[in-house]
Motif scaffolding. Structure first.
Motif, mmCIF file in Angstrom:
data_model
loop_
_atom_site.group_PDB
_atom_site.id
_atom_site.type_symbol
_atom_site.label_atom_id
_atom_site.label_comp_id
_atom_site.label_asym_id
_atom_site.label_seq_id
_atom_site.Cartn_x
_atom_site.Cartn_y
_atom_site.Cartn_z
ATOM 1 N N MET A 183 91.929 25.148 -77.907
ATOM 2 C CA MET A 183 92.352 26.070 -78.488
ATOM 3 C C MET A 183 91.767 27.749 -78.246
ATOM 4 S SD MET A 183 96.102 26.861 -79.363
ATOM 5 C CE MET A 183 96.049 25.745 -80.455
ATOM 6 N N ALA A 184 90.363 27.077 -79.263
ATOM 7 C CA ALA A 184 89.522 28.693 -78.889
ATOM 8 C C ALA A 184 88.686 28.519 -77.336
ATOM 9 C CB ALA A 184 88.183 27.993 -79.303
ATOM 10 N N ARG A 185 89.019 27.652 -76.297
ATOM 11 C CA ARG A 185 88.304 27.192 -75.481
ATOM 12 C C ARG A 185 89.280 28.173 -74.308
ATOM 13 N NH1 ARG A 185 88.670 23.628 -71.835
ATOM 14 N NH2 ARG A 185 89.275 21.910 -73.871
ATOM 15 N N TRP A 186 91.238 27.864 -74.868
ATOM 16 C CA TRP A 186 91.754 28.499 -74.144
ATOM 17 C C TRP A 186 91.294 30.471 -74.684
ATOM 18 C CZ3 TRP A 186 97.065 29.934 -75.842
ATOM 19 C CH2 TRP A 186 97.887 29.922 -75.426
ATOM 20 N N ALA A 187 91.148 30.824 -75.748
ATOM 21 C CA ALA A 187 91.155 32.135 -76.093
ATOM 22 C C ALA A 187 89.579 32.307 -75.025
ATOM 23 C CB ALA A 187 90.807 32.673 -77.678
ATOM 24 N N LYS A 188 88.596 31.860 -74.942
ATOM 25 C CA LYS A 188 87.384 32.103 -74.595
ATOM 26 C C LYS A 188 87.537 32.220 -73.365
ATOM 27 C CE LYS A 188 84.345 31.093 -78.166
ATOM 28 N NZ LYS A 188 83.911 30.250 -79.000
ATOM 29 N N GLU A 189 88.225 31.338 -72.615
ATOM 30 C CA GLU A 189 87.846 31.461 -70.941
ATOM 31 C C GLU A 189 89.450 32.099 -69.861
ATOM 32 O OE1 GLU A 189 87.970 27.491 -69.680
ATOM 33 O OE2 GLU A 189 85.855 27.296 -70.972
ATOM 34 N N SER A 190 89.948 32.718 -70.854
ATOM 35 C CA SER A 190 91.475 33.005 -70.234
ATOM 36 C C SER A 190 90.808 34.614 -69.515
ATOM 37 C CB SER A 190 92.093 33.397 -71.781
ATOM 38 O OG SER A 190 92.666 32.761 -71.752
ATOM 39 N N ASP A 191 90.996 35.203 -68.876
ATOM 40 C CA ASP A 191 90.437 36.603 -68.522
ATOM 41 C C ASP A 191 90.977 38.159 -69.492
ATOM 42 O OD1 ASP A 191 89.418 35.185 -66.179
ATOM 43 O OD2 ASP A 191 91.489 35.286 -65.303
ATOM 44 N N ARG A 192 92.554 37.184 -70.037
ATOM 45 C CA ARG A 192 92.484 38.639 -71.026
ATOM 46 C C ARG A 192 93.188 37.720 -72.428
ATOM 47 N NH1 ARG A 192 93.337 43.992 -69.045
ATOM 48 N NH2 ARG A 192 93.131 44.317 -70.572
ATOM 49 N N ALA A 193 93.332 38.830 -73.058
ATOM 50 C CA ALA A 193 94.299 38.624 -74.038
ATOM 51 C C ALA A 193 94.799 39.693 -75.127
ATOM 52 C CB ALA A 193 93.095 38.058 -75.798
ATOM 53 N N VAL A 194 95.803 38.875 -75.695
ATOM 54 C CA VAL A 194 96.783 40.266 -76.514
ATOM 55 C C VAL A 194 96.589 40.199 -78.371
ATOM 56 C CG1 VAL A 194 99.436 41.117 -77.004
ATOM 57 C CG2 VAL A 194 98.416 40.591 -74.677
ATOM 58 N N MET A 195 96.432 40.287 -78.875
ATOM 59 C CA MET A 195 96.290 41.001 -80.200
ATOM 60 C C MET A 195 97.098 41.667 -80.835
ATOM 61 S SD MET A 195 94.148 39.288 -82.786
ATOM 62 C CE MET A 195 95.717 40.346 -83.885
ATOM 63 N N ILE A 196 97.874 41.625 -80.954
ATOM 64 C CA ILE A 196 98.900 42.313 -82.023
ATOM 65 C C ILE A 196 98.559 42.337 -83.436
ATOM 66 C CG2 ILE A 196 101.366 42.958 -82.530
ATOM 67 C CD1 ILE A 196 101.719 40.872 -80.350
ATOM 68 N N ASP A 197 98.439 43.001 -84.121
ATOM 69 C CA ASP A 197 97.794 43.737 -85.821
ATOM 70 C C ASP A 197 99.155 44.351 -85.895
ATOM 71 O OD1 ASP A 197 95.957 41.522 -86.740
ATOM 72 O OD2 ASP A 197 94.482 43.527 -85.651
ATOM 73 N N GLY A 198 99.279 43.556 -87.430
ATOM 74 C CA GLY A 198 100.345 44.508 -88.431
ATOM 75 C C GLY A 198 99.935 45.679 -88.943
ATOM 76 N N CYS A 199 98.515 46.340 -88.786
ATOM 77 C CA CYS A 199 98.347 47.674 -89.558
ATOM 78 C C CYS A 199 96.775 47.739 -89.206
ATOM 79 C CB CYS A 199 98.931 47.941 -90.424
ATOM 80 S SG CYS A 199 97.620 47.006 -92.391
ATOM 81 N N PHE A 200 97.170 49.338 -89.134
ATOM 82 C CA PHE A 200 95.325 50.553 -88.412
ATOM 83 C C PHE A 200 95.046 48.936 -89.100
ATOM 84 C CE2 PHE A 200 93.572 52.071 -92.583
ATOM 85 C CZ PHE A 200 94.693 51.679 -93.652
ATOM 86 N N LEU A 201 94.385 48.469 -90.290
ATOM 87 C CA LEU A 201 93.164 47.278 -90.840
ATOM 88 C C LEU A 201 92.437 45.938 -90.310
ATOM 89 C CD1 LEU A 201 94.144 47.053 -94.511
ATOM 90 C CD2 LEU A 201 92.543 49.079 -93.784
ATOM 91 N N SER A 202 93.792 46.074 -88.876
ATOM 92 C CA SER A 202 93.265 45.355 -87.839
ATOM 93 C C SER A 202 92.416 44.158 -88.246
ATOM 94 C CB SER A 202 92.097 46.174 -86.716
ATOM 95 O OG SER A 202 93.209 47.097 -86.250
ATOM 96 N N CYS A 203 92.698 43.349 -89.469
ATOM 97 C CA CYS A 203 92.023 41.881 -89.816
ATOM 98 C C CYS A 203 92.073 41.090 -88.921
ATOM 99 C CB CYS A 203 93.087 41.202 -90.449
ATOM 100 S SG CYS A 203 93.215 42.360 -92.333
ATOM 101 N N HIS A 204 92.714 40.857 -88.055
ATOM 102 C CA HIS A 204 92.690 39.940 -87.045
ATOM 103 C C HIS A 204 91.855 40.437 -85.294
ATOM 104 C CE1 HIS A 204 95.539 37.899 -89.828
ATOM 105 N NE2 HIS A 204 95.036 37.102 -89.344
ATOM 106 N N GLY A 205 92.522 40.890 -84.988
ATOM 107 C CA GLY A 205 91.822 42.002 -83.905
ATOM 108 C C GLY A 205 89.802 42.110 -84.214
ATOM 109 N N ARG A 206 89.443 42.730 -85.753
ATOM 110 C CA ARG A 206 87.861 42.843 -86.069
ATOM 111 C C ARG A 206 87.396 41.648 -85.722
ATOM 112 N NH1 ARG A 206 87.155 44.049 -91.537
ATOM 113 N NH2 ARG A 206 89.727 43.843 -91.552
ATOM 114 N N ILE A 207 87.872 40.719 -86.319
ATOM 115 C CA ILE A 207 87.233 39.197 -86.128
ATOM 116 C C ILE A 207 87.249 38.392 -85.070
ATOM 117 C CG2 ILE A 207 87.400 36.487 -86.771
ATOM 118 C CD1 ILE A 207 89.583 37.425 -88.911
#
Ligand code: SF4
Length: 161
Positions: free
Chosen positions: A79-103
């Motif tokens: 799962m980590a390799r897929w995320a790292k090796e993909s050309d693009r990724a989509v991150m949908i956060d729930g609010c402006f605090l962007s908890c997951h996107g910041r990681i």
């Protein structure tokens, strides 16, 4: 009360083993060239709308749902390799605090990430915390509308490139 936090690090305990289903899912998506879709999965209505919308987005080609927790917490996983090796990724956060996107932006190349804050796409429920404070059918309908807006953006920014 402080209104901001500087950059910080978390210590995460190591782990042994792999999730067999997650490995198979991620390996297949990596070899099929699918774009991983992450979502904030906070327990509140904002996290739930983001999660439901991500599920809907991931039903469309060439997207597929990715497990943020496995990417963050099991670095030796497919799962980590897929995320790292993909050309693009989509991150949908729930609010402006962007908890997951910041990681996520510290784990994979930030320039590959289309980062979306779902809340401005529906602008509701800001006085509520629990998802159960909004009826299930209404949650699904709002998430469906949010997913439609996100897919339109992705068609312009990702699929037309
Ligand atoms: S981004 Fe917002 S909704 Fe998502 S976990 Fe963080 S605070 Fe909760």
């Amino acid at each position: 009360m402080a209104k901001s936090s500087p950059d910080y690090s978390l210590k995460v305990d190591g782990v042994e083993g792999l999730c067999p289903a997650g490995e198979a899912w991620a390996e297949k998506n990596l070899s099929d060239g699918k774009i991983p879709v992450f979502s904030c999965e906070g327990p509140c209505i904002r996290g739930e709308i983001a999660r439901l919308a991500a599920n809907r987005v991931a039903e469309e080609e060439p997207f597929a749902r990715c497990c943020h927790a496995e990417v963050f917490c099991v670095p030796h996983s497919a799962m980590a390799r897929w995320a790292k090796e993909s050309d693009r990724a989509v991150m949908i956060d729930g609010c402006f605090l962007s908890c997951h996107g910041r990681i996520l932006k510290n784990l994979i190349d930030e320039s590959k990430i289309v980062h979306i804050d779902a809340l401005p796409l529906y602008k509701k429920y800001t006085d509520k915390f629990l998802m159960d404070d909004v009826p299930e059918e209404e949650r699904k309908e709002v998430a469906h509308q949010v997913a439609g807006k996100i897919l339109a953006k992705l068609k312009e920014e990702v699929l037309s490139v």
